[in-house]
Design a protein around this motif. Structure first.
Motif, PDB file in Angstrom:
ATOM      1  N   ARG A 118      17.938   9.110  24.432  1.00  0.00           N
ATOM      2  CA  ARG A 118      18.130   7.675  24.215  1.00  0.00           C
ATOM      3  C   ARG A 118      19.287   7.198  25.094  1.00  0.00           C
ATOM      4  NH1 ARG A 118      13.567   5.742  22.398  1.00  0.00           N
ATOM      5  NH2 ARG A 118      13.015   6.331  20.290  1.00  0.00           N
ATOM      6  N   TYR A 119      19.302   5.897  25.330  1.00  0.00           N
ATOM      7  CA  TYR A 119      20.312   5.347  26.231  1.00  0.00           C
ATOM      8  C   TYR A 119      21.185   4.293  25.556  1.00  0.00           C
ATOM      9  CZ  TYR A 119      16.768   7.539  29.083  1.00  0.00           C
ATOM     10  OH  TYR A 119      15.863   8.445  29.582  1.00  0.00           O
ATOM     11  N   ALA A 120      20.781   3.850  24.376  1.00  0.00           N
ATOM     12  CA  ALA A 120      21.514   2.800  23.669  1.00  0.00           C
ATOM     13  C   ALA A 120      22.466   3.406  22.638  1.00  0.00           C
ATOM     14  CB  ALA A 120      20.539   1.851  22.975  1.00  0.00           C
ATOM     15  N   ILE A 121      23.316   2.544  22.080  1.00  0.00           N
ATOM     16  CA  ILE A 121      24.248   2.943  21.030  1.00  0.00           C
ATOM     17  C   ILE A 121      23.525   2.982  19.680  1.00  0.00           C
ATOM     18  CG2 ILE A 121      26.221   2.142  19.675  1.00  0.00           C
ATOM     19  CD1 ILE A 121      27.118   3.402  22.214  1.00  0.00           C
ATOM     20  N   HIS A 122      23.787   4.025  18.918  1.00  0.00           N
ATOM     21  CA  HIS A 122      23.258   4.155  17.555  1.00  0.00           C
ATOM     22  C   HIS A 122      24.405   4.624  16.663  1.00  0.00           C
ATOM     23  CE1 HIS A 122      19.147   3.695  19.036  1.00  0.00           C
ATOM     24  NE2 HIS A 122      19.504   4.492  20.014  1.00  0.00           N
ATOM     25  N   GLU A 123      24.748   3.839  15.700  1.00  0.00           N
ATOM     26  CA  GLU A 123      25.935   4.120  14.885  1.00  0.00           C
ATOM     27  C   GLU A 123      25.602   5.052  13.723  1.00  0.00           C
ATOM     28  OE1 GLU A 123      28.408   3.447  16.319  1.00  0.00           O
ATOM     29  OE2 GLU A 123      28.545   1.443  17.134  1.00  0.00           O
ATOM     30  N   PHE A 124      25.506   6.337  14.008  1.00  0.00           N
ATOM     31  CA  PHE A 124      25.125   7.313  12.994  1.00  0.00           C
ATOM     32  C   PHE A 124      26.185   7.470  11.902  1.00  0.00           C
ATOM     33  CE2 PHE A 124      22.925   9.108  16.886  1.00  0.00           C
ATOM     34  CZ  PHE A 124      21.676   8.614  16.545  1.00  0.00           C
ATOM     35  N   ASP A 163      11.910   9.687  13.171  1.00  0.00           N
ATOM     36  CA  ASP A 163      11.488   9.425  14.542  1.00  0.00           C
ATOM     37  C   ASP A 163      12.261  10.342  15.477  1.00  0.00           C
ATOM     38  OD1 ASP A 163      14.021   8.311  14.710  1.00  0.00           O
ATOM     39  OD2 ASP A 163      13.340   6.251  15.060  1.00  0.00           O
ATOM     40  N   GLY A 164      12.342   9.999  16.741  1.00  0.00           N
ATOM     41  CA  GLY A 164      13.014  10.842  17.705  1.00  0.00           C
ATOM     42  C   GLY A 164      14.497  10.607  17.825  1.00  0.00           C
ATOM     43  N   THR A 165      15.039   9.662  17.060  1.00  0.00           N
ATOM     44  CA  THR A 165      16.461   9.331  17.158  1.00  0.00           C
ATOM     45  C   THR A 165      17.208   9.609  15.866  1.00  0.00           C
ATOM     46  OG1 THR A 165      15.914   7.572  18.721  1.00  0.00           O
ATOM     47  CG2 THR A 165      18.093   7.481  17.710  1.00  0.00           C
ATOM     48  N   LEU A 177      27.913  22.927  22.323  1.00  0.00           N
ATOM     49  CA  LEU A 177      27.692  21.651  21.659  1.00  0.00           C
ATOM     50  C   LEU A 177      26.494  20.906  22.231  1.00  0.00           C
ATOM     51  CD1 LEU A 177      28.628  19.407  19.682  1.00  0.00           C
ATOM     52  CD2 LEU A 177      30.077  18.541  21.537  1.00  0.00           C
ATOM     53  N   ASP A 178      26.370  20.845  23.564  1.00  0.00           N
ATOM     54  CA  ASP A 178      25.267  20.102  24.168  1.00  0.00           C
ATOM     55  C   ASP A 178      23.908  20.626  23.715  1.00  0.00           C
ATOM     56  OD1 ASP A 178      26.684  18.183  25.579  1.00  0.00           O
ATOM     57  OD2 ASP A 178      26.899  19.423  27.365  1.00  0.00           O
ATOM     58  N   TYR A 179      23.766  21.947  23.680  1.00  0.00           N
ATOM     59  CA  TYR A 179      22.486  22.510  23.260  1.00  0.00           C
ATOM     60  C   TYR A 179      22.227  22.202  21.787  1.00  0.00           C
ATOM     61  CZ  TYR A 179      18.467  25.601  23.437  1.00  0.00           C
ATOM     62  OH  TYR A 179      17.173  26.090  23.405  1.00  0.00           O
ATOM     63  N   PHE A 180      23.269  22.272  20.984  1.00  0.00           N
ATOM     64  CA  PHE A 180      23.122  21.953  19.558  1.00  0.00           C
ATOM     65  C   PHE A 180      22.668  20.509  19.371  1.00  0.00           C
ATOM     66  CE2 PHE A 180      25.363  20.867  15.413  1.00  0.00           C
ATOM     67  CZ  PHE A 180      24.422  21.495  14.609  1.00  0.00           C
ATOM     68  N   MET A 181      23.329  19.569  20.040  1.00  0.00           N
ATOM     69  CA  MET A 181      22.989  18.149  19.894  1.00  0.00           C
ATOM     70  C   MET A 181      21.587  17.846  20.406  1.00  0.00           C
ATOM     71  SD  MET A 181      25.617  16.695  18.458  1.00  0.00           S
ATOM     72  CE  MET A 181      26.495  15.197  18.873  1.00  0.00           C
ATOM     73  N   ASP A 182      21.078  18.686  21.272  1.00  0.00           N
ATOM     74  CA  ASP A 182      19.778  18.470  21.894  1.00  0.00           C
ATOM     75  C   ASP A 182      18.651  19.211  21.175  1.00  0.00           C
ATOM     76  OD1 ASP A 182      18.293  17.283  24.064  1.00  0.00           O
ATOM     77  OD2 ASP A 182      18.118  19.272  24.960  1.00  0.00           O
ATOM     78  N   SER A 183      18.909  19.677  19.950  1.00  0.00           N
ATOM     79  CA  SER A 183      17.957  20.553  19.266  1.00  0.00           C
ATOM     80  C   SER A 183      17.458  19.971  17.944  1.00  0.00           C
ATOM     81  CB  SER A 183      18.601  21.927  19.015  1.00  0.00           C
ATOM     82  OG  SER A 183      18.981  22.533  20.212  1.00  0.00           O
ATOM     83  N   PRO A 184      16.504  19.055  17.961  1.00  0.00           N
ATOM     84  CA  PRO A 184      15.956  18.517  16.715  1.00  0.00           C
ATOM     85  C   PRO A 184      15.296  19.617  15.895  1.00  0.00           C
ATOM     86  CG  PRO A 184      14.537  17.988  18.554  1.00  0.00           C
ATOM     87  CD  PRO A 184      15.778  18.583  19.141  1.00  0.00           C
ATOM     88  N   GLY A 236       8.374   9.451  20.320  1.00  0.00           N
ATOM     89  CA  GLY A 236       8.349  10.725  21.016  1.00  0.00           C
ATOM     90  C   GLY A 236       9.703  10.890  21.679  1.00  0.00           C
ATOM     91  N   MET A 237      10.261  12.075  21.641  1.00  0.00           N
ATOM     92  CA  MET A 237      11.577  12.287  22.235  1.00  0.00           C
ATOM     93  C   MET A 237      11.671  13.685  22.819  1.00  0.00           C
ATOM     94  SD  MET A 237      14.346  11.101  23.201  1.00  0.00           S
ATOM     95  CE  MET A 237      14.093   9.508  22.415  1.00  0.00           C
ATOM     96  N   GLU A 238      11.929  13.738  24.125  1.00  0.00           N
ATOM     97  CA  GLU A 238      12.014  15.004  24.832  1.00  0.00           C
ATOM     98  C   GLU A 238      13.361  15.683  24.620  1.00  0.00           C
ATOM     99  OE1 GLU A 238      14.075  12.069  27.458  1.00  0.00           O
ATOM    100  OE2 GLU A 238      12.210  12.034  26.293  1.00  0.00           O
ATOM    101  N   HIS A 239      13.329  17.013  24.658  1.00  0.00           N
ATOM    102  CA  HIS A 239      14.537  17.826  24.625  1.00  0.00           C
ATOM    103  C   HIS A 239      14.330  19.015  25.553  1.00  0.00           C
ATOM    104  CE1 HIS A 239      16.301  15.493  21.342  1.00  0.00           C
ATOM    105  NE2 HIS A 239      15.050  15.379  20.920  1.00  0.00           N
ATOM    106  N   ARG A 240      15.351  19.817  25.717  1.00  0.00           N
ATOM    107  CA  ARG A 240      15.311  20.853  26.750  1.00  0.00           C
ATOM    108  C   ARG A 240      14.134  21.822  26.569  1.00  0.00           C
ATOM    109  NH1 ARG A 240      18.413  23.122  30.700  1.00  0.00           N
ATOM    110  NH2 ARG A 240      18.257  25.384  30.932  1.00  0.00           N
ATOM    111  N   ASN A 241      13.937  22.310  25.379  1.00  0.00           N
ATOM    112  CA  ASN A 241      12.860  23.271  25.110  1.00  0.00           C
ATOM    113  C   ASN A 241      12.014  22.864  23.918  1.00  0.00           C
ATOM    114  OD1 ASN A 241      13.748  25.409  27.102  1.00  0.00           O
ATOM    115  ND2 ASN A 241      15.577  25.247  25.828  1.00  0.00           N
TER     116      ASN A 241
END
Length: 598
Positions: free
Chosen positions: A59-65, A113-115, A174-181, A259-264
């Motif tokens: 995603r490219y926008a701000i989301h206030e989790f 969803d993907g976010t 951290l990056d891999y963790f954040m990218d792992s739904p 739909g949301m892509e991730h590394r693997n």
């Protein structure tokens, strides 16, 4: 820096490092709550800074989790309460510790969803940035997370994270963790093997749905054909971490389509079941997201490296990263035999009409349209915008430019195609994960198709907003591109006809009949040509009574006041795309090379 290199280094040294440990449980899933605990050890700073991300990979926008986090408590290793302060809405500063901090909090989550994350008694659908606090000053620390699954609900875990056993999973940083739904539910699992460069990769499809196992078997055959056809575009699969790729699919009535892509891995959510249109309709998301494991995950814009979890992520390359992926989305469905050539070709008209007829090209180039992503990519705002006249989705804009480049390359008659160009970009930038810029793409095209061709394409269509000659390009592959109905009158605005009025529900397109007449969104047309709006009529029937070039008086209401204006109907600018009845032998050959299975 090469992320693949860093990833490999992280894996080899992970056992010697200090972990950040998380545990998540779902005793109150019925109330959409999760209980989360985290332990941070080996801390070097007197104050531990913890944050909730404001963005999400892909995603490219701000989301206030942070808004869904509450009941946060912090203690040291002995259970002593620590001081927690809030320097901003997204951050918790914890002081008074001696190198170890234990945090617990409650998370509310109810959007699948993907976010975002969704927790209920059907599943725990977790997007990591929307779920877990993180320590931004320790990005290279490996992460372990234990998922306390609901045994009573027969839950299992599907994720791209490394499985350590007993529902404990690991990320090297951290990056891999954040990218792992992660999908936790009573899902069905299918798995098949694909080989590439002498290696075998497990392609897993975890589907949470209300359908049958037979439906999934039919669907997974389509998924495999998609994977194989996309592999043929690039000539090989990426070297997936841990030797596997995982589709995380939820086809349920209470999720939100995405739909949301991730590394693997990729998230696929839809309200359509496989039985009710999803067999074909959901396959397009599979096609789009899996293509991303090359284009955007590894062929990655430099503007998105590193990904920023604190601010919006802006990129001028989304016309390529998202748009060219969108071009291949339906093309791959055709090559995989999921849709026919006629369905594919006729489907091109929607995208072409949207871009071809948009006044927004006068304001922004494809690069500048890409810059708009933080405002439109699932972003929210309260004030009205004029997107009808100022914005073209970089997905669609890029897809029609991908079409133009593909057909232009094929017209060079030396075996070139967009497939070949994507392979060249993959070999230069993606395979070794070297981030690219727009100028790098131009250089790649110049290298692939010649300096003159590459400079001309980029100067005409990327750095400027001109439109390719689609009529000529499509004719070369046996496709007609012609105005749909030049005799059909059009207003250039969307109408909602009810209660004996036709209300403008969109901003009129600049230059259209409605725009020239001074009408605007919200106006209620009550008469056209002195005729009142008849009960039960439709917008199509209403416009069918008038001819192109005819001038009529319009009676309308604005802010409760009755007014009149003069309006001259214009021709419907829509175009259609259709297979030629008798294409030339050369066009038939090119069409087959373009559309048929590889």
């Amino acid at each position: 820096m090469n992320y693949l290199f860093l990833f490999c280094i992280a894996l080899t040294s992970v056992c010697a490092q200090t972990y950040h440990d998380y545990q998540i449980s779902f005793p109150q899933a019925v109330h959409h709550e999760a209980q989360i605990a985290a332990t941070f050890t080996g801390l070097e700073d007197k104050t531990l800074e913890l944050r909730m991300s404001r963005t999400s990979p892909g995603r490219y926008a701000i989301h206030e989790f942070a808004k869904n986090v509450y009941n946060l408590k912090a203690t040291d290793e002995n259970g002593k309460s620590l001081t927690v302060t809030r320097p901003n809405p997204y951050q918790w500063d914890i002081s008074g510790h001696h190198g170890t901090v234990r945090v617990s909090y409650t998370l509310f989550a109810n959007r699948g969803d993907g976010t975002y994350s969704q927790i209920d008694e059907t599943h725990a659908h977790l997007n990591i940035p929307a779920t877990f606090l993180y320590a931004p000053k320790y990005p290279q620390r490996p992460v372990r997370v234990k998922f306390d699954v609901r045994q009573d609900l027969k839950w299992k875990v599907a994720t791209q994270l490394k499985d350590l056993g007993n529902n404990v999973f690991m990320a090297p940083d951290l990056d891999y963790f954040m990218d792992s739904p992660t999908e936790i539910s009573n899902f069905s699992l299918r798995e098949f093997t694909e080989t590439s460069n002498g290696k075998s990769y497990s392609i897993r499809f975890a589907l949470h749905h209300g359908g049958t196992e037979a439906e999934l078997d039919t669907y997974i055959a389509q998924v495999r054909r998609i994977v194989q056809q996309e592999k043929s575009v690039y000539g090989e699969l990426p070297d997936f971490d841990f030797g596997q790729y995982t589709f995380l699919a939820c086809y349920l009535g209470h999720v939100s389509g995405d739909g949301m892509e991730h590394r693997n891995s990729t998230v696929l959510t839809s309200t359509r079941s496989l039985k009710d249109g999803g067999m074909k309709g959901n396959a397009s998301t599979v096609s789009h997201e899996f293509f991303h494991c090359w284009n955007v995950e590894r062929i990655r814009p430099k503007s998105l490296q590193p990904f920023d979890y604190t601010e919006a992520n802006m990129s001028g390359e989304l016309w390529f990263a998202e748009g060219f992926t969108q071009y291949y989305t339906s093309l791959i469905l055709r090559r995989a035999g999921i849709i026919t050539s006629q369905e594919y070709v006729e489907g091109l008209s929607g995208s072409l009409n949207y871009v071809w007829n948009s006044p927004a090209r006068a304001f922004f180039t494809p690069i500048e349209m890409s810059y708009q992503a933080p405002f439109v990519d699932a972003a929210t705002s309260l004030d009205p915008v004029n997107r009808e006249n100022t914005f073209i989705s970089y997905y669609t804009y890029g897809s029609v430019l991908g079409l133009a480049l593909d057909l232009s390359l094929r017209n060079l008659d030396n075996g070139l195609s967009l497939d070949g160009f994507m392979q060249a970009v993959w070999q230069t930038y993606g395979k070794h994960e070297q981030p690219y810029t727009v100028r790098d793409l131009q250089l790649a095209l110049e290298t692939y198709a010649g300096k003159e061709f590459g400079q001309s394409f980029f100067s005409t269509y990327i750095f400027a907003s001109n439109m390719p000659d689609y009529k000529r390009l499509l004719a070369g592959v046996g496709v007609d591109f012609a105005q749909k109905d030049a005799s059909r009158a059009a207003l250039g605005v969307s109408l909602q006809v009810q209660n004996e009025a036709a209300t403008l529900v969109s901003h009129p397109t600049q230059g259209s009949a409605a725009y020239a007449a001074g009408l605007t969104k919200g106006d209620r047309i009550v008469s056209l040509g002195y005729k009142p709006i008849a009960p039960g009529t439709t917008a199509e029937k209403l416009l069918a009574e008038f001819k192109v070039g005819e001038t009529v008086e319009v009676g309308y209401e604005r802010f409760g006041k009755k007014q009149t204006t003069s309006l001259t109907f214009q021709a419907d600018p829509s175009y259609r795309t259709s297979l030629q009845v008798s294409p030339s032998a050369a066009a038939q050959k090119k069409q087959k090379e373009w559309l048929e299975e590889k």
